[in-house]
Design a protein around this motif. Structure first.
Motif, PDB file in Angstrom:
ATOM      1  N   THR A  33       0.862  -1.176   0.000  1.00 30.68           N
ATOM      2  CA  THR A  33       0.000   0.000   0.000  1.00 30.68           C
ATOM      3  C   THR A  33       0.901   1.230   0.000  1.00 30.68           C
ATOM      4  OG1 THR A  33      -1.854  -1.044   1.127  1.00 30.68           O
ATOM      5  CG2 THR A  33      -1.638   1.328   1.375  1.00 30.68           C
ATOM      6  N   ALA A  49      -3.504  10.587   1.575  1.00 28.85           N
ATOM      7  CA  ALA A  49      -4.191   9.609   0.730  1.00 28.85           C
ATOM      8  C   ALA A  49      -3.388   8.314   0.700  1.00 28.85           C
ATOM      9  CB  ALA A  49      -4.361  10.136  -0.693  1.00 28.85           C
ATOM     10  N   THR A  52      -4.161   0.885  -2.434  1.00 29.59           N
ATOM     11  CA  THR A  52      -3.725  -0.497  -2.274  1.00 29.59           C
ATOM     12  C   THR A  52      -2.817  -0.926  -3.421  1.00 29.59           C
ATOM     13  OG1 THR A  52      -5.778  -1.209  -3.345  1.00 29.59           O
ATOM     14  CG2 THR A  52      -5.722  -1.231  -0.927  1.00 29.59           C
ATOM     15  N   SER A  57      -8.417   0.155  -4.461  1.00 34.59           N
ATOM     16  CA  SER A  57      -9.044   0.866  -3.348  1.00 34.59           C
ATOM     17  C   SER A  57      -8.180   2.043  -2.937  1.00 34.59           C
ATOM     18  CB  SER A  57      -9.242  -0.063  -2.151  1.00 34.59           C
ATOM     19  OG  SER A  57     -10.127  -1.109  -2.470  1.00 34.59           O
ATOM     20  N   THR A  58      -8.863   3.117  -2.556  1.00 32.87           N
ATOM     21  CA  THR A  58      -8.166   4.325  -2.132  1.00 32.87           C
ATOM     22  C   THR A  58      -8.787   4.871  -0.852  1.00 32.87           C
ATOM     23  OG1 THR A  58      -9.605   5.684  -3.539  1.00 32.87           O
ATOM     24  CG2 THR A  58      -7.488   4.992  -4.476  1.00 32.87           C
ATOM     25  N   ASP A  59      -8.033   5.731  -0.199  1.00 32.26           N
ATOM     26  CA  ASP A  59      -8.473   6.345   1.053  1.00 32.26           C
ATOM     27  C   ASP A  59      -7.966   7.772   1.055  1.00 32.26           C
ATOM     28  OD1 ASP A  59      -7.602   5.852   4.572  1.00 32.26           O
ATOM     29  OD2 ASP A  59      -9.405   6.698   3.672  1.00 32.26           O
ATOM     30  N   TYR A  60      -8.805   8.729   1.484  1.00 29.85           N
ATOM     31  CA  TYR A  60      -8.425  10.135   1.507  1.00 29.85           C
ATOM     32  C   TYR A  60      -8.833  10.772   2.826  1.00 29.85           C
ATOM     33  CZ  TYR A  60      -8.141   9.673  -3.602  1.00 29.85           C
ATOM     34  OH  TYR A  60      -7.820   9.286  -4.879  1.00 29.85           O
ATOM     35  N   ASP A  62     -10.490  13.803   4.762  1.00 27.58           N
ATOM     36  CA  ASP A  62     -11.668  14.560   4.346  1.00 27.58           C
ATOM     37  C   ASP A  62     -11.314  15.887   3.669  1.00 27.58           C
ATOM     38  OD1 ASP A  62     -13.931  13.638   7.088  1.00 27.58           O
ATOM     39  OD2 ASP A  62     -13.371  12.608   5.223  1.00 27.58           O
ATOM     40  N   LYS A  65     -10.734  15.339  -0.153  1.00 31.00           N
ATOM     41  CA  LYS A  65     -11.689  14.574  -0.960  1.00 31.00           C
ATOM     42  C   LYS A  65     -12.325  15.458  -2.018  1.00 31.00           C
ATOM     43  CE  LYS A  65     -12.965  10.949   2.311  1.00 31.00           C
ATOM     44  NZ  LYS A  65     -14.031  10.402   3.193  1.00 31.00           N
ATOM     45  N   LEU A 104      -5.440  -1.234   3.662  1.00 29.71           N
ATOM     46  CA  LEU A 104      -5.896   0.150   3.618  1.00 29.71           C
ATOM     47  C   LEU A 104      -6.432   0.543   4.987  1.00 29.71           C
ATOM     48  CD1 LEU A 104      -5.897   2.045   1.129  1.00 29.71           C
ATOM     49  CD2 LEU A 104      -8.349   1.654   0.968  1.00 29.71           C
ATOM     50  N   GLY A 105      -6.475   1.810   5.233  1.00 30.06           N
ATOM     51  CA  GLY A 105      -7.044   2.294   6.481  1.00 30.06           C
ATOM     52  C   GLY A 105      -6.029   2.602   7.556  1.00 30.06           C
ATOM     53  N   ARG A 107      -3.453   5.064   8.792  1.00 32.39           N
ATOM     54  CA  ARG A 107      -3.189   6.470   8.529  1.00 32.39           C
ATOM     55  C   ARG A 107      -2.102   7.069   9.407  1.00 32.39           C
ATOM     56  NH1 ARG A 107      -8.831   9.697   7.448  1.00 32.39           N
ATOM     57  NH2 ARG A 107      -9.570   8.520   5.626  1.00 32.39           N
TER      58      ARG A 107
END
Length: 125
Positions: A33, A49, A52, A57-60, A62, A65, A104-105, A107
């Protein structure tokens, strides 16, 4: 061992765009990741951000975004951060990082094993 080198930072006016790149070494890059973090003067390093290994899959955070987009090209061992509608509060040194767990997840900076030196992004008013 993984080496990460960022590029693409610079000075841009508010509302403008920049695209950051991170070049990675290592044969198993596609299993990691990859994340982008930033650190402004006097502030802690914060998550921006992540993506994977497959790019599926992505994560940002707030605050970015709808403005920032993370992507990767495993054939080139590279990860990117497209930043649009930049604001002065986006000013920081941006670092890419690799999480060998491949999930993911996560941070927190301490959860990432490898780091680049960073590239400066400055957004003027």
């Amino acid at each position: 061992q993984v080496q990460l080198v960022e590029s693409g930072g610079g000075l841009v006016q508010a509302g403008g765009s920049l695209r950051l790149s991170c070049a990675a070494s290592g044969r198993i890059f596609s299993s990691y990741t990859m994340g982008w973090f930033r650190q402004a003067p006097g502030k802690e390093r914060e998550f921006v951000a992540a993506i994977t290994g497959s790019g599926g899959s992505t994560d940002y955070v707030d605050s970015v975004k709808g403005r920032f987009s993370i992507s990767r090209d495993n054939a080139k061992n590279a990860v990117y951060l497209q930043m649009n509608s930049l604001k002065p509060e986006d000013t920081a040194v941006y670092h890419c990082a690799a999480d060998t767990r491949g999930v993911l997840g996560r941070r927190r900076p301490r959860e990432y094993s490898y780091w680049g030196q960073g590239t400066q992004v400055t957004v003027s008013t």
